[in-house]
Enzyme design. Structure first.
Site, PDB file in Angstrom:
ATOM      1  CE  LYS A 295     -34.761  20.190 -27.332  1.00  0.00           C
ATOM      2  NZ  LYS A 295     -34.913  18.868 -27.593  1.00  0.00           N
TER       3      LYS A 295
HETATM    4  N1  GLU Z   1     -36.380  16.890 -24.720  1.00  0.00           N
HETATM    5  C1  GLU Z   1     -36.773  15.727 -25.286  1.00  0.00           C
HETATM    6  C2  GLU Z   1     -36.816  15.451 -26.770  1.00  0.00           C
HETATM    7  O1  GLU Z   1     -35.932  16.275 -27.422  1.00  0.00           O
HETATM    8  C3  GLU Z   1     -38.331  15.469 -24.730  1.00  0.00           C
HETATM    9  C4  GLU Z   1     -39.359  16.753 -25.214  1.00  0.00           C
HETATM   10  C5  GLU Z   1     -40.647  16.338 -24.560  1.00  0.00           C
HETATM   11  O2  GLU Z   1     -40.918  15.731 -23.858  1.00  0.00           O
HETATM   12  O3  GLU Z   1     -41.477  17.331 -24.673  1.00  0.00           O
HETATM   13  O4  GLU Z   1     -37.420  14.875 -27.343  1.00  0.00           O
END
Ligand code: GLU
Length: 476
Positions: free
Chosen positions: A107
């Site tokens: 993240k």
């Molecule tokens: N930000 C989204 C999540 O928390 C999507 C992450 C992604 O598609 O890699 O799942």
């Protein structure tokens, strides 16, 4: 949000992990290996804006590399800090494992309020952040693939993809370095709505089993159920819209930054969404009651509560007062570990974040595969499928003629049956299947094991089990 005696977001995730892992028989050391975050990179970079140099702080955290690339969004928010990105990266690991997206967890975040900047300034900032991450392989098609999150969307992903492509001019797979791109920049149909769609599919699957519905003290289907949504952003808006338009649910309350609006007869979601886009908040929305202290609406009577905004919004201060028998965590970490204990004690059923909002990463996975295969889903088979269906319909029609018009299909049957699946239909089908299958793996544990008292523990057990077996396969 910080409340006294409340663990931090990352501690909450760890506490929930610990509760689950105590039921597993993992080899010594493996539990710790899975729990800890492998690395967090902090970058401070300067961008010349409005005549002066401004410094920004960003993070990219890699929680687990049992599978690569690692995957997870990049958020733009003033609340971004190391603790938060690490908690979110851990959730990504568990989320991907649960829905069988072949990624580790990661993240990123930039400590910025995007509303304070003009588009061209955001582009400069995003490109610079992307440059800093890409030069350390923290954006890379086979190592680390970001996506949108809070405060970012297709536009930012397009800038990131372009920045990566400029830095890697001979990489034929450059587009796969990030997902959530616009369709014309290598994106996939249905990605924007995917997380909200996933919430809808999750609820549909929950309501397919009367035993689950009964555990929440309810009966029947989604039709007519009263829903309260916190946050009408990308996830909350799509979830609310689909639940109302396709499942007959009624959204009786929406909580936003500036307060909440309620209407027991049901709010018109598209109108409210447009109102928010135009006025910056819900205040003044016609035909609804405005509540200035929006958080109070979390405590109103309803059937389903959908927190789709921030983490920690249901915490020690309000958990005991939350009346919804069913909560689906569309946001990441909206319920703190302490609040989770209180709610479980009360018998509230919680569909946990790592499952509930996994629709986004699931469709990101499809987009990544599309980018690597360099072809749109459905392009090869769509017309062939239509031709085969046409053969069947022609046969039935001539048979029907021979039998004196014995067959009279409904008017839209032919149109629906004949149409071959395009990319959007295939994405929806793949997402629906993923959400159903993952739910079923949790349900099985929830019903069969006495020590699995709730869906969160079931979700952790399934995902930790999968991560553990990947590590074992690597010889760890
Ligand atoms: N930000 C989204 C999540 O928390 C999507 C992450 C992604 O598609 O890699 O799942």
């Amino acid at each position: 949000m910080s409340v006294k005696n409340e663990p931090s977001f990352r501690e909450s995730v760890d506490l929930m992990f610990n509760r689950a892992v105590s039921l597993l028989d993992l080899p010594p050391g493996l539990e710790e290996k899975i729990r800890v975050c492998n690395a967090t990179y902090t970058v401070r970079f300067g961008v010349r804006l409005r005549g002066s140099l401004q410094t920004f702080t960003g993070y990219r955290s890699v929680h687990s590399e049992h599978m690569e690339p690692v995957k997870g969004g990049i958020r733009y928010s003033m609340g971004v800090n190391q603790d938060e990105v690490e908690a979110l990266a851990a959730l990504m690991t568990y989320k991907c494992a649960l829905v069988e997206a072949p990624f580790g967890g990661s993240k990123g975040g930039l400590c910025i309020d995007p509303r304070e900047y003009e588009e061209h300034e955001l582009e400069l900032i995003t490109r610079r952040f992307a440059y800093e991450l890409a030069k350390r392989d923290l954006i890379h098609p086979s190592q680390n693939v970001p996506a949108p999150d809070m405060g970012t969307g297709e536009r930012e992903m397009a800038w990131i993809a372009d920045q990566y492509a400029r830095m890697n001019t001979t990489d034929i797979n450059a587009k796969a370095c990030v997902t959530g791109k616009p369709l014309n920049a290598g994106g996939i149909a249905g990605r924007v709505e995917a997380t909200g769609r996933g919430v809808q599919y999750a609820l549909q699957e929950f309501f397919r089993d009367a035993r689950d519905v009964e555990k929440a003290g309810m009966s029947g289907t989604l039709d007519g159920k009263a829903v309260i949504v916190q946050g009408l952003g990308n996830v909350g808006y799509h979830a609310a819209k689909f639940l109302v338009e396709e499942d007959g649910a009624k959204v009786i309350g929406v909580i936003e930054r500036d307060g909440a609006v309620t209407n027991p007869a049901g709010l018109k979601i598209d109108e409210l969404h447009n109102w928010i886009l135009k006025h910056g908040g819900v205040k003044g929305f016609p035909g609804a009651t405005y509540v200035e202290n929006g958080a109070l609406v979390l405590e109103e009577e309803c059937d389903i509560l959908i927190p789709a905004a921030l983490e920690g919004v249901i915490n020690l201060t309000n958990a005991a007062k939350v009346k919804a028998p069913l909560i689906i965590e569309a946001a990441n970490g909206p319920i703190t570990a302490g609040a989770d204990d209180i709610l479980r004690e009360k018998g509230t059923v919680i569909i946990p974040d790592m499952y509930a909002n996994a629709g986004g990463v699931t469709v990101s996975y499809f987009e990544w595969v599309k980018n690597l295969s360099h072809i749109r889903f459905g392009r090869m088979q769509r017309r062939q499928e239509e031709a085969r269906h046409q053969l069947v319909v022609d046969q039935l029609e001539s048979l029907s003629d021979a039998m004196g018009n014995a067959w009279s299909p409904s008017p839209d049957f032919k149109q629906k049956y004949l149409r071959g699946a395009g990319e959007l239909e295939l994405v929806r089908s793949g997402l629906d299947d993923t959400m159903r299958t993952a739910y079923q793996s949790m349900r099985e544990l929830w019903h069969e094991r006495e020590d699995v008292t709730d869906l969160r523990i079931a979700a952790y057990l399934v995902s930790i089990g999968k991560v553990a077996s990947s590590y074992r396969a690597k010889g760890l």
